[in-house]
Scaffold this active site. Structure first.
Site, PDB file in Angstrom:
ATOM      1  N   TYR A   1     -13.181  -1.588  12.756  1.00 43.60           N
ATOM      2  CA  TYR A   1     -11.815  -1.159  12.411  1.00 43.60           C
ATOM      3  C   TYR A   1     -10.898  -1.298  13.628  1.00 43.60           C
ATOM      4  O   TYR A   1      -9.785  -1.826  13.517  1.00 43.60           O
ATOM      5  CB  TYR A   1     -11.844   0.290  11.925  1.00 43.60           C
ATOM      6  CG  TYR A   1     -10.475   0.886  11.659  1.00 43.60           C
ATOM      7  CD1 TYR A   1      -9.735   0.510  10.542  1.00 43.60           C
ATOM      8  CD2 TYR A   1      -9.925   1.835  12.532  1.00 43.60           C
ATOM      9  CE1 TYR A   1      -8.477   1.061  10.295  1.00 43.60           C
ATOM     10  CE2 TYR A   1      -8.679   2.393  12.294  1.00 43.60           C
ATOM     11  CZ  TYR A   1      -7.959   2.003  11.176  1.00 43.60           C
ATOM     12  OH  TYR A   1      -6.711   2.544  10.944  1.00 43.60           O
ATOM     13  N   ALA A   2     -11.370  -0.825  14.780  1.00 48.88           N
ATOM     14  CA  ALA A   2     -10.533  -0.869  15.990  1.00 48.88           C
ATOM     15  C   ALA A   2     -10.192  -2.314  16.354  1.00 48.88           C
ATOM     16  O   ALA A   2      -9.047  -2.622  16.722  1.00 48.88           O
ATOM     17  CB  ALA A   2     -11.255  -0.180  17.148  1.00 48.88           C
ATOM     18  N   ALA A   3     -11.173  -3.207  16.220  1.00 51.38           N
ATOM     19  CA  ALA A   3     -10.917  -4.624  16.519  1.00 51.38           C
ATOM     20  C   ALA A   3      -9.868  -5.181  15.555  1.00 51.38           C
ATOM     21  O   ALA A   3      -8.962  -5.927  15.954  1.00 51.38           O
ATOM     22  CB  ALA A   3     -12.212  -5.423  16.420  1.00 51.38           C
TER      23      ALA A   3
ATOM     24  N   VAL B   1      -3.446  -7.265  -1.056  1.00 49.86           N
ATOM     25  CA  VAL B   1      -2.970  -8.042   0.098  1.00 49.86           C
ATOM     26  C   VAL B   1      -3.992  -9.043   0.644  1.00 49.86           C
ATOM     27  O   VAL B   1      -3.649  -9.870   1.489  1.00 49.86           O
ATOM     28  CB  VAL B   1      -2.475  -7.138   1.257  1.00 49.86           C
ATOM     29  CG1 VAL B   1      -1.290  -6.304   0.826  1.00 49.86           C
ATOM     30  CG2 VAL B   1      -3.604  -6.272   1.808  1.00 49.86           C
TER      31      VAL B   1
ATOM     32  N   LYS C   1      -7.518  -3.549  14.100  1.00 48.83           N
ATOM     33  CA  LYS C   1      -6.194  -2.984  14.397  1.00 48.83           C
ATOM     34  C   LYS C   1      -5.618  -3.540  15.708  1.00 48.83           C
ATOM     35  O   LYS C   1      -4.401  -3.637  15.872  1.00 48.83           O
ATOM     36  CB  LYS C   1      -6.279  -1.459  14.421  1.00 48.83           C
ATOM     37  CG  LYS C   1      -6.432  -0.861  13.034  1.00 48.83           C
ATOM     38  CD  LYS C   1      -5.155  -1.083  12.205  1.00 48.83           C
ATOM     39  CE  LYS C   1      -5.338  -0.807  10.752  1.00 48.83           C
ATOM     40  NZ  LYS C   1      -4.099  -0.956   9.972  1.00 48.83           N
TER      41      LYS C   1
ATOM     42  N   GLY D   1       0.840  -1.209   0.000  1.00 50.15           N
ATOM     43  CA  GLY D   1       0.000   0.000   0.000  1.00 50.15           C
ATOM     44  C   GLY D   1       0.863   1.243   0.000  1.00 50.15           C
ATOM     45  O   GLY D   1       0.561   2.215   0.693  1.00 50.15           O
TER      46      GLY D   1
HETATM   47  P1  NAD Z   1      -4.468   5.551   2.917  1.00 52.18           P
HETATM   48  O1  NAD Z   1      -5.886   5.200   2.692  1.00 52.18           O
HETATM   49  O2  NAD Z   1      -3.951   6.845   2.416  1.00 52.18           O
HETATM   50  O3  NAD Z   1      -3.511   4.399   2.370  1.00 52.18           O
HETATM   51  C1  NAD Z   1      -3.811   3.049   2.503  1.00 52.18           C
HETATM   52  C2  NAD Z   1      -3.101   2.307   1.420  1.00 52.18           C
HETATM   53  O4  NAD Z   1      -3.432   0.909   1.500  1.00 52.18           O
HETATM   54  C3  NAD Z   1      -3.511   2.769   0.017  1.00 52.18           C
HETATM   55  O5  NAD Z   1      -2.367   2.845  -0.799  1.00 52.18           O
HETATM   56  C4  NAD Z   1      -4.455   1.656  -0.439  1.00 52.18           C
HETATM   57  O6  NAD Z   1      -4.513   1.531  -1.840  1.00 52.18           O
HETATM   58  C5  NAD Z   1      -3.800   0.451   0.217  1.00 52.18           C
HETATM   59  N1  NAD Z   1      -4.683  -0.697   0.303  1.00 52.18           N
HETATM   60  C6  NAD Z   1      -5.901  -0.784   0.858  1.00 52.18           C
HETATM   61  N2  NAD Z   1      -6.412  -2.011   0.697  1.00 52.18           N
HETATM   62  C7  NAD Z   1      -5.485  -2.726   0.026  1.00 52.18           C
HETATM   63  C8  NAD Z   1      -5.420  -4.055  -0.450  1.00 52.18           C
HETATM   64  N3  NAD Z   1      -6.430  -4.935  -0.276  1.00 52.18           N
HETATM   65  N4  NAD Z   1      -4.304  -4.457  -1.101  1.00 52.18           N
HETATM   66  C9  NAD Z   1      -3.286  -3.607  -1.286  1.00 52.18           C
HETATM   67  N5  NAD Z   1      -3.280  -2.328  -0.880  1.00 52.18           N
HETATM   68  C10 NAD Z   1      -4.382  -1.897  -0.236  1.00 52.18           C
HETATM   69  O7  NAD Z   1      -4.282   5.447   4.495  1.00 52.18           O
HETATM   70  P2  NAD Z   1      -3.063   5.803   5.461  1.00 52.18           P
HETATM   71  O8  NAD Z   1      -3.576   6.790   6.410  1.00 52.18           O
HETATM   72  O9  NAD Z   1      -1.818   6.075   4.722  1.00 52.18           O
HETATM   73  O10 NAD Z   1      -2.961   4.407   6.239  1.00 52.18           O
HETATM   74  C11 NAD Z   1      -1.881   3.506   6.135  1.00 52.18           C
HETATM   75  C12 NAD Z   1      -1.996   2.510   7.261  1.00 52.18           C
HETATM   76  O11 NAD Z   1      -1.917   3.205   8.512  1.00 52.18           O
HETATM   77  C13 NAD Z   1      -3.315   1.741   7.282  1.00 52.18           C
HETATM   78  O12 NAD Z   1      -3.084   0.408   7.650  1.00 52.18           O
HETATM   79  C14 NAD Z   1      -4.104   2.466   8.361  1.00 52.18           C
HETATM   80  O13 NAD Z   1      -5.089   1.652   8.946  1.00 52.18           O
HETATM   81  C15 NAD Z   1      -3.014   2.856   9.328  1.00 52.18           C
HETATM   82  N6  NAD Z   1      -3.362   3.967  10.200  1.00 52.18           N
HETATM   83  C16 NAD Z   1      -3.657   5.198   9.689  1.00 52.18           C
HETATM   84  C17 NAD Z   1      -4.008   6.226  10.562  1.00 52.18           C
HETATM   85  C18 NAD Z   1      -4.354   7.612  10.074  1.00 52.18           C
HETATM   86  O14 NAD Z   1      -4.754   8.437  10.889  1.00 52.18           O
HETATM   87  N7  NAD Z   1      -4.197   7.936   8.805  1.00 52.18           N
HETATM   88  C19 NAD Z   1      -4.061   5.990  11.931  1.00 52.18           C
HETATM   89  C20 NAD Z   1      -3.755   4.732  12.422  1.00 52.18           C
HETATM   90  C21 NAD Z   1      -3.405   3.714  11.541  1.00 52.18           C
END
Ligand code: NAD
Length: 244
Positions: free
Chosen positions: A152-154, A61, A156, A13
């Site tokens: 979502y929280a579960a 993924v 994570k 991602g």
């Molecule tokens: P984002 O939505 O900008 O990026 C997520 C990425 O994951 C994207 O590139 C998307 O295409 C890819 N993706 C989603 N499903 C996919 C799949 N099935 N196969 C391949 N790629 C896939 O979000 P972000 O904020 O950059 O988040 C990145 C990670 O950090 C995530 O796991 C998210 O849960 C976690 N996170 C983000 C935050 C926040 O506040 N932004 C907070 C806590 C955790």
């Protein structure tokens, strides 16, 4: 600065947000980086726009077989795989009463399944060399819980446990597994949050602002580097001190 020269890294991602910031941070430190995205041509365009030795491959993924093939392919092509960041994830908010089965399935198959597939494939590629570092993307909501985000929280919380459990299995192979637990970070994932929610989150954050993708990327870069050579099974909060 952290030196990752000679290391080969894979970031799932990696086309935007925290993933792309991580790709940039690892490449800046000298690593050869392969980013994955669901749309291969878009992923290749993104890779071409990043300075350093960066390439891309298409990958969803949720497809365990595809994850295995891609990870094996990267290790074979580059002769090694030192760093894997299981970043791909999705967020869908829903109050408990509104959660449908398909939403639960999506959260679990992408966030939990995708992370497990990635960590498993990474471990297989790293075991032979008896060295490697893996980071997963947990979340502050997985640790503290969050109204409107039960599914979502579960998912994570489970992701955080993937790091802790895998670290226990893989330590004997010299493989470290850690997680980061971001607070609210300014990316596409949090764009939908209303002004009142953002204001509330900022108020509850001692540092008084939202985080940036680059700040999470720096924490990930630390965890995969030799600076963290005795750190495994940990979840590092990158949240400005936020209490939900
Ligand atoms: P984002 O939505 O900008 O990026 C997520 C990425 O994951 C994207 O590139 C998307 O295409 C890819 N993706 C989603 N499903 C996919 C799949 N099935 N196969 C391949 N790629 C896939 O979000 P972000 O904020 O950059 O988040 C990145 C990670 O950090 C995530 O796991 C998210 O849960 C976690 N996170 C983000 C935050 C926040 O506040 N932004 C907070 C806590 C955790």
């Amino acid at each position: 600065m952290t030196d990752l020269t000679g290391k080969v890294a894979l970031v799932t991602g990696g086309t935007r947000g925290i993933g792309l910031a991580t790709v940039r941070a690892l490449a800046e430190a000298g690593a050869t980086v392969v980013l994955t995205g669901r749309d291969e041509s878009a992923a290749k365009e993104t890779a071409a726009s990043v300075e350093g030795n960066v390439s891309a491959v298409g990958l969803d993924v949720t497809d365990a077989k595809a994850v295995s093939t891609v990870v094996r392919g990267v290790a074979k092509e580059h002769g090694q795989l030192d760093i894997v960041v299981a970043n791909a994830g999705i967020l869908e908010d829903a109050l408990l009463g509104m959660i449908r089965e398909d939403l639960v399935d999506r959260m679990m198959s992408t966030n939990v399944g995708g992370t497990i597939h990635t960590v498993q494939a990474a471990a297989r590629a790293m075991m032979r060399k008896k060295t490697g570092a893996i980071v997963v993307l947990a979340s502050i909501v997985g640790e503290q819980g969050s109204a409107g985000q039960v599914a979502y929280a579960a998912s994570k919380a489970a992701v955080g446990n993937v790091a802790k459990s895998a670290a226990k299995e893989l330590g004997r192979y010299g493989i470290r597994v850690n997680g980061v637990a971001p607070g609210v970070i300014e990316t596409a994932m949090t764009e939908h949050l209303g002004e009142d929610i953002i204001a509330g989150r900022v108020e509850d954050t001692p540092l008084g602002r939202l985080g940036k993708a680059e700040e999470v990327a720096k924490a990930i870069r630390f965890l995969v580097s030799d600076e963290a050579s005795f750190v495994t099974g940990q979840i590092l909060g990158v949240d400005g001190g936020l209490v939900l």
